[in-house]
Write an enzyme that holds these catalytic residues in place. Structure first.
Site, PDB file in Angstrom:
ATOM      1  N   GLU A   1       0.866  -1.179   0.000  1.00 24.91           N
ATOM      2  CA  GLU A   1       0.000   0.000   0.000  1.00 24.91           C
ATOM      3  C   GLU A   1       0.902   1.229   0.000  1.00 24.91           C
ATOM      4  O   GLU A   1       1.597   1.491   0.970  1.00 24.91           O
ATOM      5  CB  GLU A   1      -0.927   0.007   1.212  1.00 24.91           C
ATOM      6  CG  GLU A   1      -1.961   1.127   1.145  1.00 24.91           C
ATOM      7  CD  GLU A   1      -3.008   0.988   2.239  1.00 24.91           C
ATOM      8  OE1 GLU A   1      -4.198   0.860   1.911  1.00 24.91           O
ATOM      9  OE2 GLU A   1      -2.620   1.007   3.421  1.00 24.91           O
TER      10      GLU A   1
ATOM     11  N   ALA B   1      -0.105   4.562  -1.137  1.00 25.34           N
ATOM     12  CA  ALA B   1      -0.758   5.834  -0.802  1.00 25.34           C
ATOM     13  C   ALA B   1      -0.676   6.054   0.695  1.00 25.34           C
ATOM     14  O   ALA B   1      -0.818   5.117   1.491  1.00 25.34           O
ATOM     15  CB  ALA B   1      -2.215   5.817  -1.259  1.00 25.34           C
TER      16      ALA B   1
ATOM     17  N   ALA C   1       3.400  10.395   7.243  1.00 23.37           N
ATOM     18  CA  ALA C   1       4.333   9.350   6.836  1.00 23.37           C
ATOM     19  C   ALA C   1       3.623   8.019   6.923  1.00 23.37           C
ATOM     20  O   ALA C   1       2.679   7.854   7.706  1.00 23.37           O
ATOM     21  CB  ALA C   1       5.564   9.357   7.740  1.00 23.37           C
ATOM     22  N   LYS C   2       4.065   7.055   6.117  1.00 22.71           N
ATOM     23  CA  LYS C   2       3.394   5.758   6.094  1.00 22.71           C
ATOM     24  C   LYS C   2       3.595   4.997   7.406  1.00 22.71           C
ATOM     25  O   LYS C   2       2.691   4.320   7.881  1.00 22.71           O
ATOM     26  CB  LYS C   2       3.924   4.917   4.923  1.00 22.71           C
ATOM     27  CG  LYS C   2       2.995   3.748   4.581  1.00 22.71           C
ATOM     28  CD  LYS C   2       1.628   4.223   4.112  1.00 22.71           C
ATOM     29  CE  LYS C   2       0.688   3.078   3.796  1.00 22.71           C
ATOM     30  NZ  LYS C   2      -0.690   3.523   3.587  1.00 22.71           N
ATOM     31  N   VAL C   3       4.770   5.098   7.980  1.00 24.84           N
ATOM     32  CA  VAL C   3       5.031   4.501   9.291  1.00 24.84           C
ATOM     33  C   VAL C   3       5.224   5.629  10.275  1.00 24.84           C
ATOM     34  O   VAL C   3       6.157   6.422  10.151  1.00 24.84           O
ATOM     35  CB  VAL C   3       6.268   3.595   9.269  1.00 24.84           C
ATOM     36  CG1 VAL C   3       6.528   3.003  10.655  1.00 24.84           C
ATOM     37  CG2 VAL C   3       6.117   2.487   8.230  1.00 24.84           C
TER      38      VAL C   3
END
Length: 358
Positions: free
Chosen positions: A157, A159, A352-354
């Site tokens: 993923e 996005a 941020a993704k993480v």
């Protein structure tokens, strides 16, 4: 040919193409979980059920926290077990040492990489808890420190706003809870086809989005199984379009916040067909009485009585799995509103993704 530059795939130069593509993948992800993931989920549930946990704790942040809240409703209603949401800072910041013998801790995280989730789960396991990680990354730090793991099988993923991993989390958690009670989750088999039908109705969502292009704030409400959907829809609108979107349980809305609703206040109500929708009815009546600009996502009768809405195909769909369908038009609504406001839903600011919380 050396020195040549590949042309971008169709649509890849358009804002929001990543999020749009991942939303479109959701029927396939749901099918993959049902076909490939369900046996492992059921086997894990049976192993944990044999340990007879007396209490369940849920640990998550952001979108995954809304999925965990959905699991809380499932666990309390379908299993009759007491269930709570953890306060991770009690262990990560304050160093508390909980006593968690015979407690099941379910940690939900798309990436499995947030340090506070990993640390909190590790501490819980050391304190005697049965630990289960639900992630989209079987090699993540969270999966490593947990005794059990459920793989969401959603694929990468990219996005920043999570879409396909959210519905994957809901389905995986539903199948797991059903497995704990000895069920096979068969009612979920109709979800992929219904999800395809909903996602194909993009023109309806685009028309609905026009109501919110210039919105300064929004209120989203529901009750029961639909309440996590309200929270997730509000989060998607805030992180993509930056519209302040306030999510309330219908019961909480009547305890004060209703005062801010007037005839120019956009309100979205998620009406889950069943007991949750019936419990929301007095709230809908009060909202109409205040002249609110009320849009309903739900069954025909409620949509017809509102200012606008999106009809959900809920015939034959048990109340407890309707949230997997309810969120789909609201994800697309957040995308459409963001595009209409001239912003890029693939690149929300300050995200941020993480998330490196501790």
């Amino acid at each position: 040919m050396a020195g040549s530059t590949a042309s971008p795939a169709p649509g890849r130069s358009r804002p929001g193409w990543i999020m749009s593509g991942e939303m479109a993948e959701q029927p396939a992800v749901l099918r993959r979980i049902l076909a490939d993931g369900a046996p492992a989920i059921r086997a894990t549930a049976q192993r944990i059920a044999a340990r007879r946990p007396r209490f369940v704790l849920l640990c998550a942040r952001g979108t995954s926290d809304n999925a965990a809240l959905y699991a809380k409703y499932l666990i309390e209603i379908r299993l009759g077990l007491p269930c709570g949401l953890t306060s991770m800072s009690t262990t990560t910041a304050y160093g508390a040492e909980p006593h968690l013998d015979d407690v099941l801790l379910i940690t939900v995280s798309q990436s499995g990489g947030s340090p506070d989730l990993t640390a909190s789960t590790k501490a819980a396991r050391e304190a005697g808890a049965i630990t289960l990680a639900v992630t989209n990354n079987a090699d993540s730090p969270l999966a490593e420190v947990s005794e059990f793991h459920l793989d969401l099988l959603a694929g990468p993923e990219k996005a920043l706003p999570a879409t396909k991993t959210y519905t994957a989390e809901l389905l995986a958690l539903y199948l797991f809870v059903e497995g704990l009670r000895g069920g096979d989750g068969a009612p979920a088999a109709l979800l992929p086809d219904l999800a395809e039908q909903i996602l194909a109705r993009g023109a309806e969502i685009r028309e609905l989005a026009g109501r919110y292009r210039f919105a300064e704030r929004m209120v989203i409400t529901s009750r029961g199984y639909g309440y996590p959907t309200a929270k997730e829809a509000a989060l998607k609108l805030m992180e993509t379009s930056y519209i302040p979107a306030l999510a309330y349980s219908g019961a909480d809305l009547l305890h004060g916040p209703l005062a801010m609703v007037d005839n120019i206040s956009p309100v979205i109500a998620i009406v889950t067909e069943g007991r949750g929708g019936a419990a929301l009815q007095p709230v809908l009546d009060r909202l109409r009485g205040r002249g609110a600009d009320l849009v309903v996502v739900g069954p025909q009768a409620q949509v017809a009585a509102a200012s606008g809405g999106f009809l959900l195909p809920t015939d034959g769909v048990p109340e407890e799995i309707q949230p997997i369908l309810e969120i789909l038009p609201l994800q697309k609504l957040a995308w459409e509103v963001t595009i209409a406001r001239g912003q890029d839903p693939d690149s929300p600011r300050a995200m941020a993704k993480v998330t490196q919380t501790r």
